[in-house]
Design a protein around this motif. Structure first.
Motif, PDB file in Angstrom:
ATOM      1  N   THR A  15      -7.157   0.534  14.598  1.00  0.00           N
ATOM      2  CA  THR A  15      -6.792   1.379  13.767  1.00  0.00           C
ATOM      3  C   THR A  15      -7.309   1.096  12.210  1.00  0.00           C
ATOM      4  O   THR A  15      -6.667   0.188  11.820  1.00  0.00           O
ATOM      5  N   SER A  16      -8.371   1.887  12.031  1.00  0.00           N
ATOM      6  CA  SER A  16      -8.462   1.620  10.261  1.00  0.00           C
ATOM      7  C   SER A  16      -7.348   2.081   9.429  1.00  0.00           C
ATOM      8  O   SER A  16      -6.698   3.082   9.769  1.00  0.00           O
ATOM      9  N   MET A  17      -7.101   1.311   8.527  1.00  0.00           N
ATOM     10  CA  MET A  17      -6.096   1.649   7.633  1.00  0.00           C
ATOM     11  C   MET A  17      -6.800   1.976   6.344  1.00  0.00           C
ATOM     12  O   MET A  17      -7.661   1.181   5.827  1.00  0.00           O
ATOM     13  N   ARG A  18      -6.757   3.291   5.768  1.00  0.00           N
ATOM     14  CA  ARG A  18      -7.309   3.657   4.809  1.00  0.00           C
ATOM     15  C   ARG A  18      -6.190   4.029   3.509  1.00  0.00           C
ATOM     16  O   ARG A  18      -5.198   4.361   3.911  1.00  0.00           O
ATOM     17  N   ASP A  19      -6.602   3.771   2.330  1.00  0.00           N
ATOM     18  CA  ASP A  19      -5.733   4.374   1.286  1.00  0.00           C
ATOM     19  C   ASP A  19      -5.907   5.830   1.132  1.00  0.00           C
ATOM     20  O   ASP A  19      -6.562   6.479   1.634  1.00  0.00           O
ATOM     21  N   SER A  20      -5.246   6.410   0.087  1.00  0.00           N
ATOM     22  CA  SER A  20      -5.387   7.954  -0.318  1.00  0.00           C
ATOM     23  C   SER A  20      -6.525   8.551  -0.682  1.00  0.00           C
ATOM     24  O   SER A  20      -6.831   9.828  -0.392  1.00  0.00           O
ATOM     25  N   THR A  21      -7.632   7.586  -1.115  1.00  0.00           N
ATOM     26  CA  THR A  21      -8.880   7.987  -1.302  1.00  0.00           C
ATOM     27  C   THR A  21      -9.893   7.816  -0.066  1.00  0.00           C
ATOM     28  O   THR A  21     -10.972   8.063  -0.373  1.00  0.00           O
TER      29      THR A  21
END
Length: 176
Positions: free
Chosen positions: A117-123
């Motif tokens: 699972t890719s983890m991404r910040d709010s942007t």
């Protein structure tokens, strides 16, 4: 003197903070006590967390792997698959499954299903990935054994039919 110095202070409702901490603790316990290896990697592909199941499955302690790249988990013959996984991580995909072969500390191959699972910040920037590695070595061996037994049964059935046919031919005189 008669002067009263009053108490000046503030009160904070910590209910929400306690609920967040309890949720974090529950999630940490789930990860730590999972049967599957769970670890996280940074965008630079260094390992940033490693649970006890990962220690059991791969044979490396957390101290040995934290900060290391993931290369040591892949047998040299599967290096091409690493490229596939790396490219998928860079894409927008959030979740993907991949069946592959890993390598233990002892150098033994291990059959795995990876859920990444890719983890991404709010942007939307990639900040890492979580990996759940399920050891399917035992299941694959059982499946191979089942297939081998079915194959042997089919061969035995063919031999039985052949010997029955040959036996019948020897006992029955040929018609002129």
């Amino acid at each position: 003197n008669g002067n009263f110095l009053g108490f000046i202070g503030s009160m904070f409702d910590i209910t929400e903070r306690k609920q967040i901490e309890e949720t974090k603790s529950r999630l940490a316990a789930i990860v730590e006590h999972s049967y599957d290896a769970i670890f996280t990697i940074s965008p630079e592909e260094t390992i940033t967390s490693w649970n006890t199941a990962a220690e059991r499955i791969f044979g490396y302690s957390a101290e040995e792997v934290l900060g290391s790249t993931i290369d040591f988990l892949t047998p040299p013959s599967f290096a091409d698959e690493e490229v596939i996984i790396r490219s998928k991580l860079q894409q927008i995909e959030n979740l993907f499954h991949h069946v592959t072969v890993g390598r233990t500390k002892a150098g033994n191959p291990i059959d795995l299903i990876l859920t990444i699972t890719s983890m991404r910040d709010s942007t939307g920037n990639l900040i890492g990935a979580s990996v759940v590695a399920s050891d399917i070595t035992h299941q694959k061996r059982e499946e191979l054994l089942r297939l081998e037994l079915a194959k042997q049964k089919e061969i035995n059935d063919l031999k039985t039919r052949f010997t029955s046919m040959v036996s019948h031919e020897f006992r029955t005189p040929l018609a002129t």
